[in-house]
Enzyme design. Structure first.
Site, PDB file in Angstrom:
ATOM      1  N   ARG A 120       7.050  -9.150 -22.174  1.00  0.00           N
ATOM      2  CA  ARG A 120       6.468  -8.183 -21.221  1.00  0.00           C
ATOM      3  C   ARG A 120       5.451  -8.793 -20.272  1.00  0.00           C
ATOM      4  NH1 ARG A 120       6.406  -4.637 -25.859  1.00  0.00           N
ATOM      5  NH2 ARG A 120       8.351  -3.457 -25.826  1.00  0.00           N
ATOM      6  N   LYS A 142       6.492 -12.969  -5.269  1.00  0.00           N
ATOM      7  CA  LYS A 142       7.864 -12.447  -5.284  1.00  0.00           C
ATOM      8  C   LYS A 142       8.685 -13.367  -6.171  1.00  0.00           C
ATOM      9  CE  LYS A 142       8.632 -10.022  -0.946  1.00  0.00           C
ATOM     10  NZ  LYS A 142       9.401 -10.042   0.306  1.00  0.00           N
ATOM     11  N   GLU A 184      10.839 -21.846   7.842  1.00  0.00           N
ATOM     12  CA  GLU A 184       9.836 -20.858   7.380  1.00  0.00           C
ATOM     13  C   GLU A 184       8.484 -21.137   8.039  1.00  0.00           C
ATOM     14  OE1 GLU A 184      10.733 -18.260   5.646  1.00  0.00           O
ATOM     15  OE2 GLU A 184      12.175 -18.766   4.075  1.00  0.00           O
ATOM     16  N   LYS A 226       0.005 -16.520   4.900  1.00  0.00           N
ATOM     17  CA  LYS A 226       0.671 -15.800   3.801  1.00  0.00           C
ATOM     18  C   LYS A 226      -0.364 -15.119   2.907  1.00  0.00           C
ATOM     19  CE  LYS A 226       4.405 -15.265   0.827  1.00  0.00           C
ATOM     20  NZ  LYS A 226       5.705 -15.663   0.378  1.00  0.00           N
ATOM     21  N   GLU A 236       4.841  -5.187  -0.369  1.00  0.00           N
ATOM     22  CA  GLU A 236       5.688  -4.982   0.816  1.00  0.00           C
ATOM     23  C   GLU A 236       5.955  -3.517   1.142  1.00  0.00           C
ATOM     24  OE1 GLU A 236       8.743  -8.021   1.473  1.00  0.00           O
ATOM     25  OE2 GLU A 236       9.973  -6.457   2.387  1.00  0.00           O
ATOM     26  N   ARG A 240       3.895  -6.912   5.053  1.00  0.00           N
ATOM     27  CA  ARG A 240       4.541  -8.063   4.403  1.00  0.00           C
ATOM     28  C   ARG A 240       6.002  -8.206   4.822  1.00  0.00           C
ATOM     29  NH1 ARG A 240       4.035 -10.391  -1.800  1.00  0.00           N
ATOM     30  NH2 ARG A 240       5.464 -12.127  -1.441  1.00  0.00           N
ATOM     31  N   ASN A 244       9.847 -11.470   6.555  1.00  0.00           N
ATOM     32  CA  ASN A 244      11.310 -11.548   6.431  1.00  0.00           C
ATOM     33  C   ASN A 244      12.008 -11.737   7.765  1.00  0.00           C
ATOM     34  OD1 ASN A 244      11.619 -11.198   3.588  1.00  0.00           O
ATOM     35  ND2 ASN A 244      10.916  -9.111   3.869  1.00  0.00           N
ATOM     36  N   HIS A 247      15.584 -12.979   7.924  1.00  0.00           N
ATOM     37  CA  HIS A 247      16.140 -12.916   6.564  1.00  0.00           C
ATOM     38  C   HIS A 247      17.235 -11.872   6.414  1.00  0.00           C
ATOM     39  CE1 HIS A 247      12.701 -15.456   5.816  1.00  0.00           C
ATOM     40  NE2 HIS A 247      12.918 -15.511   4.521  1.00  0.00           N
ATOM     41  N   HIS A 251      20.059 -13.691   4.720  1.00  0.00           N
ATOM     42  CA  HIS A 251      20.543 -13.411   3.364  1.00  0.00           C
ATOM     43  C   HIS A 251      22.044 -13.111   3.390  1.00  0.00           C
ATOM     44  CE1 HIS A 251      16.346 -12.288   1.527  1.00  0.00           C
ATOM     45  NE2 HIS A 251      16.540 -13.580   1.630  1.00  0.00           N
ATOM     46  N   HIS A 264      18.796 -21.810   2.248  1.00  0.00           N
ATOM     47  CA  HIS A 264      18.060 -20.597   2.623  1.00  0.00           C
ATOM     48  C   HIS A 264      17.407 -20.771   4.007  1.00  0.00           C
ATOM     49  CE1 HIS A 264      15.575 -17.020   2.198  1.00  0.00           C
ATOM     50  NE2 HIS A 264      14.517 -17.754   2.481  1.00  0.00           N
TER      51      HIS A 264
HETATM   52  P1  NAD Z   1      15.453 -25.490  -3.899  1.00  0.00           P
HETATM   53  O1  NAD Z   1      14.497 -25.012  -4.897  1.00  0.00           O
HETATM   54  O2  NAD Z   1      16.899 -25.406  -4.190  1.00  0.00           O
HETATM   55  O3  NAD Z   1      15.077 -26.998  -3.554  1.00  0.00           O
HETATM   56  C1  NAD Z   1      15.851 -27.691  -2.618  1.00  0.00           C
HETATM   57  C2  NAD Z   1      16.444 -28.990  -3.202  1.00  0.00           C
HETATM   58  O4  NAD Z   1      15.432 -29.998  -3.237  1.00  0.00           O
HETATM   59  C3  NAD Z   1      16.940 -28.867  -4.626  1.00  0.00           C
HETATM   60  O5  NAD Z   1      18.056 -29.694  -4.788  1.00  0.00           O
HETATM   61  C4  NAD Z   1      15.755 -29.396  -5.429  1.00  0.00           C
HETATM   62  O6  NAD Z   1      16.109 -29.843  -6.701  1.00  0.00           O
HETATM   63  C5  NAD Z   1      15.311 -30.533  -4.558  1.00  0.00           C
HETATM   64  N1  NAD Z   1      13.921 -30.929  -4.684  1.00  0.00           N
HETATM   65  C6  NAD Z   1      12.851 -30.159  -4.955  1.00  0.00           C
HETATM   66  N2  NAD Z   1      11.734 -30.871  -4.811  1.00  0.00           N
HETATM   67  C7  NAD Z   1      12.107 -32.124  -4.454  1.00  0.00           C
HETATM   68  C8  NAD Z   1      11.382 -33.296  -4.135  1.00  0.00           C
HETATM   69  N3  NAD Z   1      10.065 -33.316  -4.082  1.00  0.00           N
HETATM   70  N4  NAD Z   1      12.102 -34.410  -3.823  1.00  0.00           N
HETATM   71  C9  NAD Z   1      13.457 -34.395  -3.808  1.00  0.00           C
HETATM   72  N5  NAD Z   1      14.188 -33.299  -4.067  1.00  0.00           N
HETATM   73  C10 NAD Z   1      13.509 -32.170  -4.370  1.00  0.00           C
HETATM   74  O7  NAD Z   1      15.248 -24.745  -2.484  1.00  0.00           O
HETATM   75  P2  NAD Z   1      13.946 -24.311  -1.674  1.00  0.00           P
HETATM   76  O8  NAD Z   1      14.306 -24.459  -0.249  1.00  0.00           O
HETATM   77  O9  NAD Z   1      12.719 -24.952  -2.181  1.00  0.00           O
HETATM   78  O10 NAD Z   1      13.810 -22.766  -2.036  1.00  0.00           O
HETATM   79  C11 NAD Z   1      14.811 -21.849  -1.648  1.00  0.00           C
HETATM   80  C12 NAD Z   1      14.706 -20.642  -2.530  1.00  0.00           C
HETATM   81  O11 NAD Z   1      13.426 -20.044  -2.352  1.00  0.00           O
HETATM   82  C13 NAD Z   1      15.736 -19.586  -2.230  1.00  0.00           C
HETATM   83  O12 NAD Z   1      16.306 -19.148  -3.436  1.00  0.00           O
HETATM   84  C14 NAD Z   1      14.931 -18.469  -1.589  1.00  0.00           C
HETATM   85  O13 NAD Z   1      15.473 -17.206  -1.838  1.00  0.00           O
HETATM   86  C15 NAD Z   1      13.598 -18.638  -2.253  1.00  0.00           C
HETATM   87  N6  NAD Z   1      12.470 -18.100  -1.483  1.00  0.00           N
HETATM   88  C16 NAD Z   1      11.609 -17.304  -2.125  1.00  0.00           C
HETATM   89  C17 NAD Z   1      10.502 -16.816  -1.470  1.00  0.00           C
HETATM   90  C18 NAD Z   1       9.492 -15.980  -2.205  1.00  0.00           C
HETATM   91  O14 NAD Z   1       8.618 -15.424  -1.570  1.00  0.00           O
HETATM   92  N7  NAD Z   1       9.575 -15.884  -3.509  1.00  0.00           N
HETATM   93  C19 NAD Z   1      10.288 -17.143  -0.123  1.00  0.00           C
HETATM   94  C20 NAD Z   1      11.194 -17.967   0.519  1.00  0.00           C
HETATM   95  C21 NAD Z   1      12.301 -18.450  -0.181  1.00  0.00           C
HETATM   96  N1  GLY Z   2       9.043 -14.727   1.698  1.00  0.00           N
HETATM   97  C1  GLY Z   2       8.758 -13.375   1.984  1.00  0.00           C
HETATM   98  C2  GLY Z   2       7.635 -12.809   1.211  1.00  0.00           C
HETATM   99  O1  GLY Z   2       7.025 -13.481   0.403  1.00  0.00           O
HETATM  100  O2  GLY Z   2       7.325 -11.658   1.368  1.00  0.00           O
END
Ligand code: NAD
Ligand code: GLY
Length: 359
Positions: A120, A142, A184, A226, A236, A240, A244, A247, A251, A264
């Protein structure tokens, strides 16, 4: 070293940004009074950084275990989440565990969600290692996994206790991933800060070259924005949603093309151009402003249009399931000039067809 505070009352936390943080991370981790730690990472990041992070907990004398998951957006699923729960239960971890997300946004989103659900809810720490995660996903709480029918559809709001962004880790990031993070970064300028957008235009060469000072400034400014947005609207209900930008279209591209095929950030870049073109059509942006956005994205080799195989009809079912959709009305984030944006409903199907299909 930069320190930015996310102000959320009792759930406030610091974001620490700097070079070589892992060699001095005790300073911030010590104050969390951790009792036991589960570090979750993936098979790309583990060989690069797991030992340095484990060494910090060793120096702090805090018992730790790790779990190494398969890499990639296609593994951001409920099935992978199960593996985190199974590992935690096999290790008999109780509610005194703190989960540590070491990796990009995929690991951060999954571990955050696991921490929100495990017994939980337990605390978690974000150690983002991609540009995208350092400027966006590690901040704001998020957390989610994907469903075959929609991106980030199963999740929770759960704030981390600390974000440690070591900019040195970006040196090993592949170019395509770095560029995806820049989408981003550019987003913040378009929705919030025209001066930052201009700064990005002037410093694009330094950023392409991953100049450390330029990168640190960009990461700091994004985290400041942010933190400000999240402090105003944690869950949101209003402002907030502006984060997006691009997005709603993005998406849809990610889901339609198969998770992991378009990154992404790449999908967000193409979605941002579509949003700007829609704004221009409504008279909210000049063609010159749309060109400035496209040129900046192009400087990082980001896509400026959706995949040619995707027609408007392919976007619509995904956009109808978008989390911003209210009472069946798809809502878009549309820029008004550069530095300001609004949430807009009431865009018609013919308008979308004209935008996407050129019909
Ligand atoms: P990811 O986590 O897949 O990382 C990208 C690639 O880089 C992967 O292959 C990873 O293993 C590799 N990697 C990570 N760090 C590394 C490093 N220092 N050196 C070499 N390789 C490395 O992708 P991302 O772009 O970091 O994140 C995308 C995700 O984030 C999506 O799922 C998206 O929906 C999510 N997201 C979430 C939010 C939020 O607010 N929670 C906001 C934006 C995006
Ligand atoms: N990446 C969008 C948010 O955090 O709201």
């Amino acid at each position: 070293m930069e320190r930015i505070q996310v102000e959320l009352g009792q759930r406030s936390y610091p974001i620490i940004i700097g070079e070589q943080l892992f060699s001095q991370a005790e300073t911030w981790l010590e104050s969390l009074r951790l009792r036991r730690v589960l570090i979750v990472t993936n098979d790309v990041v583990a060989p690069l950084y797991l030992a340095s992070v484990e060494a910090v907990f060793q120096r702090l004398n805090i018992p730790f275990d790790h779990l190494i998951l398969p890499d990639g957006e296609s593994h951001k699923t409920l099935a992978t989440l199960e593996r985190i729960f199974a590992r935690a239960l096999e290790l008999n971890l109780g509610r005194d565990v703190t989960m540590v997300a070491l990796g990009g946004g995929v690991i951060g989103d999954m571990v955050g969600f696991a921490a929100a659900c495990y017994q939980r809810g337990v605390p978690f720490v974000q150690i983002p290692t991609t540009l995208l995660a350092q400027v966006d996903s590690s901040v704001g709480g998020k957390t989610a996994v994907n469903h075959p029918l929609g991106k980030n559809m199963i999740g929770a709001f759960h704030q981390p206790a600390l974000v440690l962004a070591d900019t040195t880790t970006l040196n090993t990031l592949p170019d395509r991933e770095f560029a995806a993070g820049m989408a981003e970064v550019i987003k913040y300028g378009i929705i919030w800060d025209p001066v930052f957008f201009q700064w990005l235009e002037h410093n694009q060469d330094a950023l392409v070259a991953r100049d450390s000072a330029a990168l640190t400034y960009a990461i700091r400014r994004c985290c400041e924005i942010k933190a400000e947005v999240v402090a105003q609207d944690e869950t949101e209900q209003g402002v907030r949603a502006l984060l997006n930008l691009g997005h709603t279209f993005g998406h849809a591209i990610e889901a339609e093309m198969g998770y992991g095929s378009w990154l992404h950030g790449e999908a967000v870049a193409a979605g941002t151009v579509l949003a700007c073109q829609l704004s221009a059509h409504l008279g909210w942006m000049t063609e010159q402003e749309v060109d400035r956005v496209s040129s900046l994205l192009a400087a990082f080799d980001l896509p400026l249009a959706p995949p040619p195989s995707m027609a408007c009809a392919d976007f619509l079912p995904h956009m109808q399931r978008d989390k911003k959709t209210l009472a069946g009305q798809i809502r878009f984030i549309l820029p008004k000039g550069i530095g300001h944006a609004e949430v807009v409903a009431g865009i018609t199907e013919p308008q979308l067809q004209q935008l996407i299909d050129g019909a």
